[in-house]
Write a protein that holds these residues in place. Structure first.
Motif, mmCIF file in Angstrom:
data_model
loop_
_atom_site.group_PDB
_atom_site.id
_atom_site.type_symbol
_atom_site.label_atom_id
_atom_site.label_comp_id
_atom_site.label_asym_id
_atom_site.label_seq_id
_atom_site.Cartn_x
_atom_site.Cartn_y
_atom_site.Cartn_z
ATOM 1 N N UNK A 111 0.920 -5.538 2.322
ATOM 2 C CA UNK A 111 1.407 -4.794 3.485
ATOM 3 C C UNK A 111 0.864 -3.366 3.441
ATOM 4 N N UNK A 112 0.371 -2.880 4.569
ATOM 5 C CA UNK A 112 -0.251 -1.562 4.628
ATOM 6 C C UNK A 112 0.744 -0.412 4.605
ATOM 7 N N UNK A 113 0.208 0.792 4.415
ATOM 8 C CA UNK A 113 1.007 2.019 4.444
ATOM 9 C C UNK A 113 1.040 2.547 5.880
ATOM 10 N N UNK A 114 1.360 3.855 6.044
ATOM 11 C CA UNK A 114 1.500 4.420 7.392
ATOM 12 C C UNK A 114 0.245 4.239 8.242
ATOM 13 N N UNK B 218 0.854 -1.181 0.000
ATOM 14 C CA UNK B 218 0.000 0.000 0.000
ATOM 15 C C UNK B 218 0.896 1.239 0.000
ATOM 16 N N UNK B 219 0.583 2.201 -0.849
ATOM 17 C CA UNK B 219 1.470 3.325 -1.122
ATOM 18 C C UNK B 219 1.767 4.170 0.119
ATOM 19 N N UNK B 220 3.041 4.177 0.554
ATOM 20 C CA UNK B 220 3.461 5.047 1.661
ATOM 21 C C UNK B 220 4.027 6.346 1.108
ATOM 22 N N UNK B 221 4.653 7.125 1.972
ATOM 23 C CA UNK B 221 5.346 8.322 1.510
ATOM 24 C C UNK B 221 6.496 7.911 0.594
ATOM 25 N N UNK C 5 -6.336 4.085 3.536
ATOM 26 C CA UNK C 5 -5.568 4.915 4.446
ATOM 27 C C UNK C 5 -4.315 5.525 3.819
ATOM 28 N N UNK C 6 -4.150 5.366 2.516
ATOM 29 C CA UNK C 6 -3.018 5.993 1.842
ATOM 30 C C UNK C 6 -3.244 7.500 1.755
#
Length: 269
Positions: free
Chosen positions: A212-215, A93-96, A122-123
């Protein structure tokens, strides 16, 4: 540097001409000189021993001479050519942006076959497609492979919605469902299994997907979506991990568990 990745194959005389940024890296950063040996990874995946035969400082190019193109290096010869019978796919999942750089680099070092960025609930609320720096990511992949010696040509795809990402996984696992395992890492224990409980029904795994999730993590709604798709939520009994740590930790745990299971099975025969 464990290996140099060339975008061209040796010519009929076993020569490879290096110019541009690659020349600067070899000649000015690594400061190779005539006669130095180097491990050369060519486009077909073969790893060859090569010698720096010429450095032209005026025209800014370097010539590599392959020692014996008919005999690529084998496992244990100057390079760790490990046999990975399972293909790993990281659906991140796209983080910073800065965190994505680190996640990608670590995924390459771990031998992940493909990294698929996912746009989740939640991105961050920006257009991931516009900020997707393909040239930068390709450079990170190349540098990480050269430093780690990974024989796997890791790819990164364009960002996808969660539904499209699951469709990509379905295409990968199609026709090999019994040997395809997919899980999503979840910080909560609700509706989850531990890793070994999830793996118990798999005798052999050919394709392994890790979401895998982002922040901000992964939403309960998205977890329900994963369950509907047959993707197992996994919870590790550990501290809450940053997304860049979770991606590495989860990949390493899956690789260790699957590899260990294969070794145990071999030893028990």
């Amino acid at each position: 540097m464990r290996q140099f990745i060339s975008c061209v194959s040796p010519d009929s005389e076993g020569l490879v001409k290096i110019s541009g940024k690659d020349y600067k890296y070899l000649a000015q950063v690594l400061r190779l000189t005539t006669g130095d040996m180097i491990c050369l990874r060519i486009p077909d995946g073969s790893l060859l021993d090569a010698t720096v035969s010429k450095i032209d400082e005026k025209d800014k190019h370097l010539i590599l001479q392959v020692c014996n193109p008919s005999f690529p290096l084998k496992k244990g010869e100057n390079q760790s050519e490990y046999e990975n019978q399972t293909d790993f796919y990281l659906f991140q999942f796209m983080p910073k942006s800065s965190k994505m750089d680190l996640i990608l680099r670590q995924a390459v070092e771990c031998g992940v076959k493909k990294v698929i960025p996912v746009i989740g609930e939640f991105c961050e609320s920006y257009s991931a497609e516009k900020k997707f720096k393909n040239d930068r990511y390709e450079r990170i992949i190349k540098e990480a492979r050269q430093q780690s010696g990974s024989p796997i040509a890791t790819e990164i795809l364009q960002p996808l919605t969660l539904e499209d990402a699951c469709n990509v996984w379905n295409e990968i696992s199609e026709g090999d469902k019994e040997k395809s395992f997919a899980c999503v890492l979840y910080e909560r224990s609700l509706k989850t299994k531990n890793l070994y409980e999830a793996l118990v029904n798999f005798k052999a795994i050919r394709h392994c997907a890790i979401f895998c999730g982002a922040e901000g993590g992964i939403s309960p709604k998205e977890i329900d979506f994963f369950l509907e798709k047959g993707i197992i939520p996994i919870h590790f009994e550990t501290n809450i991990l940053r997304c860049e740590t979770a991606a590495l930790y989860g990949t390493a745990c899956l690789q260790s568990a699957i590899t260990g299971k294969k070794l145990w099975k071999t030893m028990s025969l």
